[in-house]
Each structure stands twice: as structure tokens, then as C-alpha cells.
Scaffold this active site. Sequence first.
Site, mmCIF file in Angstrom:
data_model
loop_
_atom_site.group_PDB
_atom_site.id
_atom_site.type_symbol
_atom_site.label_atom_id
_atom_site.label_comp_id
_atom_site.label_asym_id
_atom_site.label_seq_id
_atom_site.Cartn_x
_atom_site.Cartn_y
_atom_site.Cartn_z
ATOM 1 N N GLU A 135 49.710 31.114 34.199
ATOM 2 C CA GLU A 135 49.766 30.716 35.614
ATOM 3 C C GLU A 135 48.658 31.452 36.356
ATOM 4 O O GLU A 135 48.124 32.447 35.836
ATOM 5 C CB GLU A 135 51.131 31.088 36.208
ATOM 6 C CG GLU A 135 52.281 30.364 35.536
ATOM 7 C CD GLU A 135 53.628 30.676 36.185
ATOM 8 O OE1 GLU A 135 53.661 31.452 37.170
ATOM 9 O OE2 GLU A 135 54.627 30.130 35.705
ATOM 10 N N GLU A 388 44.854 33.100 24.211
ATOM 11 C CA GLU A 388 45.936 33.581 23.332
ATOM 12 C C GLU A 388 45.921 35.107 23.204
ATOM 13 O O GLU A 388 46.103 35.662 22.128
ATOM 14 C CB GLU A 388 45.818 32.918 21.970
ATOM 15 C CG GLU A 388 45.926 31.434 22.145
ATOM 16 C CD GLU A 388 46.774 30.768 21.113
ATOM 17 O OE1 GLU A 388 47.605 31.443 20.487
ATOM 18 O OE2 GLU A 388 46.620 29.566 20.972
ATOM 19 N N GLY A 389 45.702 35.748 24.345
ATOM 20 C CA GLY A 389 45.660 37.207 24.380
ATOM 21 C C GLY A 389 44.219 37.672 24.270
ATOM 22 O O GLY A 389 43.556 37.459 23.253
HETATM 23 C C1 LIG Z 1 39.711 27.344 27.592
HETATM 24 C C2 LIG Z 1 41.051 27.963 27.770
HETATM 25 C C3 LIG Z 1 42.167 27.371 27.203
HETATM 26 C C4 LIG Z 1 43.431 27.929 27.392
HETATM 27 N N1 LIG Z 1 44.530 27.283 26.900
HETATM 28 C C5 LIG Z 1 45.769 27.731 27.247
HETATM 29 C C6 LIG Z 1 46.932 26.977 26.915
HETATM 30 O O1 LIG Z 1 46.843 25.946 26.270
HETATM 31 N N2 LIG Z 1 48.133 27.413 27.360
HETATM 32 C C7 LIG Z 1 48.257 28.561 28.088
HETATM 33 O O2 LIG Z 1 49.370 28.893 28.454
HETATM 34 N N3 LIG Z 1 47.177 29.307 28.410
HETATM 35 C C8 LIG Z 1 45.933 28.918 28.008
HETATM 36 N N4 LIG Z 1 44.827 29.647 28.347
HETATM 37 C C9 LIG Z 1 44.998 30.863 29.158
HETATM 38 C C10 LIG Z 1 44.619 32.138 28.438
HETATM 39 O O3 LIG Z 1 45.598 32.462 27.483
HETATM 40 C C11 LIG Z 1 44.426 33.216 29.518
HETATM 41 O O4 LIG Z 1 43.203 32.930 30.163
HETATM 42 C C12 LIG Z 1 44.407 34.607 28.943
HETATM 43 O O5 LIG Z 1 45.677 34.962 28.500
HETATM 44 C C13 LIG Z 1 43.927 35.641 29.968
HETATM 45 O O6 LIG Z 1 44.598 35.514 31.181
HETATM 46 P P1 LIG Z 1 43.744 35.480 32.557
HETATM 47 O O7 LIG Z 1 42.681 34.464 32.370
HETATM 48 O O8 LIG Z 1 44.678 35.315 33.683
HETATM 49 O O9 LIG Z 1 43.027 36.889 32.608
HETATM 50 P P2 LIG Z 1 43.665 38.250 33.202
HETATM 51 O O10 LIG Z 1 44.992 38.487 32.605
HETATM 52 O O11 LIG Z 1 43.539 38.244 34.675
HETATM 53 O O12 LIG Z 1 42.655 39.312 32.596
HETATM 54 C C14 LIG Z 1 41.379 39.566 33.183
HETATM 55 C C15 LIG Z 1 40.738 40.735 32.423
HETATM 56 O O13 LIG Z 1 41.565 41.897 32.583
HETATM 57 C C16 LIG Z 1 41.896 42.415 31.322
HETATM 58 N N5 LIG Z 1 43.229 43.006 31.344
HETATM 59 C C17 LIG Z 1 44.365 42.486 31.868
HETATM 60 N N6 LIG Z 1 45.393 43.320 31.704
HETATM 61 C C18 LIG Z 1 44.920 44.383 31.022
HETATM 62 C C19 LIG Z 1 45.492 45.587 30.509
HETATM 63 N N7 LIG Z 1 46.810 45.868 30.659
HETATM 64 N N8 LIG Z 1 44.695 46.459 29.874
HETATM 65 C C20 LIG Z 1 43.376 46.198 29.701
HETATM 66 N N9 LIG Z 1 42.771 45.081 30.141
HETATM 67 C C21 LIG Z 1 43.538 44.179 30.785
HETATM 68 C C22 LIG Z 1 41.847 41.224 30.373
HETATM 69 O O14 LIG Z 1 41.679 41.624 29.026
HETATM 70 C C23 LIG Z 1 40.646 40.479 30.917
HETATM 71 O O15 LIG Z 1 39.464 41.034 30.400
HETATM 72 C C24 LIG Z 1 43.558 29.121 28.130
HETATM 73 C C25 LIG Z 1 42.420 29.734 28.684
HETATM 74 C C26 LIG Z 1 41.183 29.160 28.527
HETATM 75 C C27 LIG Z 1 39.986 29.820 29.173
#
Ligand SMILES: Cc1cc2nc3c(=O)[nH]c(=O)nc-3n(C[C@H](O)[C@H](O)[C@H](O)COP(=O)(O)OP(=O)(O)OC[C@H]3O[C@@H](n4cnc5c(N)ncnc54)[C@H](O)[C@@H]3O)c2cc1C
Length: 408
Positions: A135, A388-389
Amino acid sequence: MSDAAAGFSLKLSSDLREMRDWVHTFAESVIRPAAAEWDEREQVPWPVLDEAAAIGLYSLDFFATQFFEESGLGIPVAYEELFWGDAGIGLSLTGSTLAAVSVVSNGTPEQVGEWLPQMFGEPGDVKLGAFCSSEPDAGSDVAAIRTRAVYDEVADEWLINGVKTWVTNGGIANVHVVVASVDPTLGSRGQASFIVPPGTPGLSMGQKFRKHGIRASHTAEVVLDGVRVPGRCLVGGKEKLDDRLARVREGGRGGEQAAMKTFEASRPSVAAMAVGVARAATEFATEYARTRSQFGRPIGQNQGVAFQLADMAAAVDAARLLTWRAAWMARAGEPFEHAEGSMSKLVAGETAVRVTEQAIQILGGNGYTREYPVERWHRDAKIFTIFEGTSEIQRMIIGRAVTGLDVR
Ligand SMILES: Cc1cc2nc3c(=O)[nH]c(=O)nc-3n(C[C@H](O)[C@H](O)[C@H](O)COP(=O)(O)OP(=O)(O)OC[C@H]3O[C@@H](n4cnc5c(N)ncnc54)[C@H](O)[C@@H]3O)c2cc1C
């Protein structure tokens, strides 16, 4: 023969080798030639899906056979070949499996039987599935999911409201699996997954994202506005959910988070995708270095280039071995006590990014143009350190496993 020697082999079975060669032929003859076009079009390559469905590659039967293959290597071997062909098209061909795995790992046999066929369709009538966890305010922090599911006991229906983002196949899938909170006071342990059947009113596609890479895969927001699904669409069923919530409220362990369980199982598969891209780049750069001459000799004859190729080849094999180990453990029911699933995804994702960058360097100016595929592979590879993380989240999981501390 000692015990250790008796049970151990890295040799693929003849069935797996046959499957690998069959998938490779499709990747080489159909996926690769189509890759640049669909990357430019930034659309799902429906004709490629149709062709894959016609030969049984895009089918529930194929993925189920590989998923249940006894060594655990069916999916990694198939995915490596598909993504060797192209990562964007590869993700369009495999995106439905994330939704399917979420139902297989948490659902009832009836749910598997009813919904999985609708995520793949049949030749001439291809269908898609989508797994909606992320989300806008809940990416890495899965516990922050705000999408809410409320049970209407009279109608035996769940009412779902919320906004999902980054969903692969989001809004164009036939079946969406949505992770929602049923009890926000319990954080991630108060979440459950719901199947949203085809054509359900209230589910719509929001923004479609224009991406850096894997552009032949569709990624979009999914809006859930007053979505009502029948009680039987709660993955795993109400009784199981009620039991789990009761255990959590009593202070006991309430099983794993719905989304985390899906991600954990799928990590070696995602690692295999990254291995496929990394291998493609390594092979391409190696061939280029053997044939491109400067200073009167192939550039590969310079240690500066050959040593890079050596590192690339070794890194790809190392990533594959971690991937196979995790996939074998998952199949054999061995728990990931040392975060082996995360290790495979971390190493393979980082390897894909590094190796594709090295491949651009080895191709020089050509590597930087769209005349050659390595710039696309580099753009594609970056996704493996994010979805996926992220790599940081994998390190957090591995860090916790190796230190035993609550690393944050
Ligand atoms: C092309 C694409 C396809 C996707 N497909 C799906 C899908 O099919 N279904 C679905 O549900 N999701 C999907 N995702 C979502 C994807 O899993 C998330 O983008 C991902 O989990 C990261 O979340 P975020 O983008 O909100 O980044 P954030 O969580 O905001 O992270 C931003 C940065 O902060 C870092 N960070 C965050 N917390 C910490 C911590 N505790 N310690 C150290 N560093 C941290 C992260 O590593 C990252 O570098 C997709 C994303 C993309 C780009």
C-alpha cells in the site's frame, strides 16, 4: 557409501533437464526476439502469453507440476530460463503465480480448485492473477496495511475498502488476492487474504506505473471501494481465521502473517529470476569480449576484462547454488533457520545488478545503447533489490537469524 554422499547430488533429473531445455527453446525463439518491442511498448505481451499458453507453458498444469516437483528445483530452473529470455516478459508469464501461491499456501483445497484455474485460463483464453499486499504507506512495513475487511454475518460477506499499490497485473487480473486487516489492533497478526472474483464491483485500477525496467510487466494501483466478496473467499476459511485470532488475543502465537508467508515461500523463485538475468548478461558480455578486438587482440584477452568475466561467472553460479539450496529446503520442509530464502534473494538480486552493470562496461559504448540488450537487462535487474522485500529487509531478516537479536 557414507550417509552424506548417499543422499546428495546437484545433478538435475532427466525430467528437469528436459523441462529446462524446452523452456529455454521458448525463451530463445519467442521471448528474446520480442523483448525490446514490449519493453518499448510498456504493455503486457499478450501474443507471447498466448503462444506460451498454446504450448502449455503458461498454464496452471505447468506451474503446479514444477511447484510440486520433488527436488524443489522445478520452479527455479524454469524461472531462470524464462528470465534469461527477458525479465519483463518473464514477469508477465509468472506474475499470476504469486497470487496462486498465496492461495495454495494458506487456502483450502476447494479454494485452490475453484480459483487457481481462473488465474491462468486456457489456450485461446489466457487469464491473470494478482497478489495485492503493498500500500502507499505499507511497503516494507507490511504490518501497516490499512485496507480493512469487515465481516457481514447476515449476508456472509466480507466488505473490503482500501488502496493497494505496485500490484503486478493489478486491475487487469481476473482474480485478485488482497491482504487486508480484519483486526487492526493486532497489527500484522490481524491480517488475512481475500480472493476477489472476476468482475467484482468496487475493484478498479488506479494509476498504471511507467517504470525503469521490467516494462513488459504491468504494475498498477488497485482501488477497493466497497468491495463485497462471499464468505468462502476468505483464504483458509473463517474457522481457521477465528482460531488464529483467538490464539493471538490470548497472547499466544497466531501463525505467520498472511503476506509474509507468501513472500517467504516465493523468495527462492524471485532469486531464480535474478539469476536468469545475470546469466544472460554474463553470457552476452563473454561472447562480446571474445569477438571484439582492440589493440589487435580480443578485449577478453586483457586480464582487466577476463577477470571481470570470471567474477561474473562465479557470482552467477554462487547465486544459483544459494537459490537451489533454499528451493530444496522449502520443498523438503526444512525450516529457513538461517534465513536461507532471504540469503538467496539478497545475493541473486545484488548479483544481477552488479553483473549487468559490468556487462554494459564490457560492451563499452554499445552497452549503453538500445541496440544491445544489456542496458535493458541492467534496468530490469534493479527490481530484484526492491520487490518482494528490498535488499535491506533481506539483510534485516538474515541479521536477525545470525545474531539472534531483534535487529531493526
Ligand atoms: C515493479 C514492481 C512490482 C511489484 N509487484 C508487487 C505485487 O505484485 N504485489 C505487492 O503487494 N507488491 C508489489 N510490489 C511492491 C514491493 O514489494 C515494494 O515496493 C517493496 O516491498 C518496498 O516497499 P516500498 O516501495 O514502499 O519501499 P519502502 O518500504 O518505503 O522502502 C524505501 C527504502 O527504505 C528502506 N527501508 C525500509 N525500512 C527499512 C528498515 N527497517 N531498515 C532498513 N531499510 C529500510 C528500503 O529497503 C528501501 O530502500 C512491486 C513493486 C514494484 C516496483
